[in-house]
Design a protein around this motif. Structure first.
Motif, short mmCIF file in Angstrom:
data_model
loop_
_atom_site.label_atom_id
_atom_site.label_comp_id
_atom_site.label_asym_id
_atom_site.label_seq_id
_atom_site.Cartn_x
_atom_site.Cartn_y
_atom_site.Cartn_z
N LEU A 1 0.83 -1.19 0.00
CA LEU A 1 0.00 0.00 0.00
C LEU A 1 0.87 1.26 0.00
O LEU A 1 0.59 2.21 -0.71
CB LEU A 1 -0.92 -0.03 1.24
N LEU A 2 1.93 1.23 0.80
CA LEU A 2 2.84 2.36 0.85
C LEU A 2 3.57 2.56 -0.47
O LEU A 2 3.78 3.70 -0.92
CB LEU A 2 3.85 2.19 1.99
N GLU A 3 3.99 1.46 -1.10
CA GLU A 3 4.67 1.56 -2.39
C GLU A 3 3.74 2.16 -3.44
O GLU A 3 4.16 2.99 -4.25
CB GLU A 3 5.14 0.17 -2.84
N GLU A 4 2.48 1.77 -3.43
CA GLU A 4 1.50 2.31 -4.37
C GLU A 4 1.27 3.79 -4.13
O GLU A 4 1.21 4.59 -5.07
CB GLU A 4 0.17 1.54 -4.23
N ALA A 5 1.17 4.18 -2.87
CA ALA A 5 1.00 5.60 -2.53
C ALA A 5 2.22 6.41 -2.96
O ALA A 5 2.09 7.52 -3.47
CB ALA A 5 0.75 5.75 -1.03
N LEU A 6 3.40 5.85 -2.77
CA LEU A 6 4.63 6.52 -3.18
C LEU A 6 4.65 6.70 -4.69
O LEU A 6 5.00 7.78 -5.20
CB LEU A 6 5.85 5.73 -2.71
N GLU A 7 4.29 5.66 -5.43
CA GLU A 7 4.27 5.73 -6.89
C GLU A 7 3.29 6.80 -7.36
O GLU A 7 3.59 7.59 -8.26
CB GLU A 7 3.90 4.36 -7.49
N LYS A 8 2.10 6.88 -6.77
CA LYS A 8 1.12 7.90 -7.14
C LYS A 8 1.64 9.30 -6.83
O LYS A 8 1.47 10.24 -7.61
CB LYS A 8 -0.20 7.66 -6.42
#
Length: 175
Positions: free
Chosen positions: A1-8
């Motif tokens: 979830l954190l990786e996805e938020a970082l990518e966004k």
């Protein structure tokens, strides 16, 4: 979830950087026209006809610059998905000539020859977003001048395509 938020977040940052880069390029064109026309006006203080012409061009470039600044202020609308194209009636021939006038200084600096050809059957009163269309045309013309050599020739033609009786106009711009 954190990786996805970082990518966004990284994508949003790249999009903002791209937008600011494009806007700084877009703002430079009318600003150069304003500065150039002001310099020319100062060289021809006693010539009322030339001054009127220069002031008209400064006004046109200033209005274009103001519209670009307003676009920067609309970034929040773009990000929220509420951004909409404007629709108003305008004269397509006049818009093309105004866009060409904004890059005149670039053309003169490089001794470039520029011509506009309008098709005879052109319906020039149209509905659309004249501010954004002018912005696109100025960018294309500025790039044409930038990538055409000293003393080169640049031509822009505009024609209306036959849409078989539909009540919608389709136009082709060719450089």
């Amino acid at each position: 979830l954190l990786e996805e938020a970082l990518e966004k977040a990284e994508q949003a940052s790249r999009a903002k950087n791209d937008f600011l880069s494009r806007m700084s390029h877009d703002i430079r064109t009318p600003m150069n026209a304003i500065v150039g026309m002001t310099e020319l006006a100062q060289q021809h203080l006693g010539e009322e006809e030339k001054l009127r012409d220069y002031l008209k061009k400064v006004e046109s470039s200033s209005m274009h610059l103001l519209s670009l600044i307003n676009e920067v202020l609309d970034v929040s609308k773009i990000e929220s998905g509420t951004f909409k194209l404007e629709e108003s009636e305008f004269d397509l021939r006049s818009l093309v000539q105004e866009a060409a006038e904004m890059i005149r200084l670039s053309l003169e600096t490089k001794n470039q020859e520029f011509s506009i050809v309008f098709a005879e059957n052109l319906h020039s009163r149209v509905l659309g977003d004249n501010r954004r269309l002018k912005q696109v045309l100025v960018n294309i013309l500025e790039n044409a001048s930038k990538y055409t050599g000293e003393g080169g020739k640049i031509s822009l033609s505009l024609e209306e395509l036959d849409e078989g009786g539909r009540q919608v106009g389709t136009y082709r711009f060719v450089m």
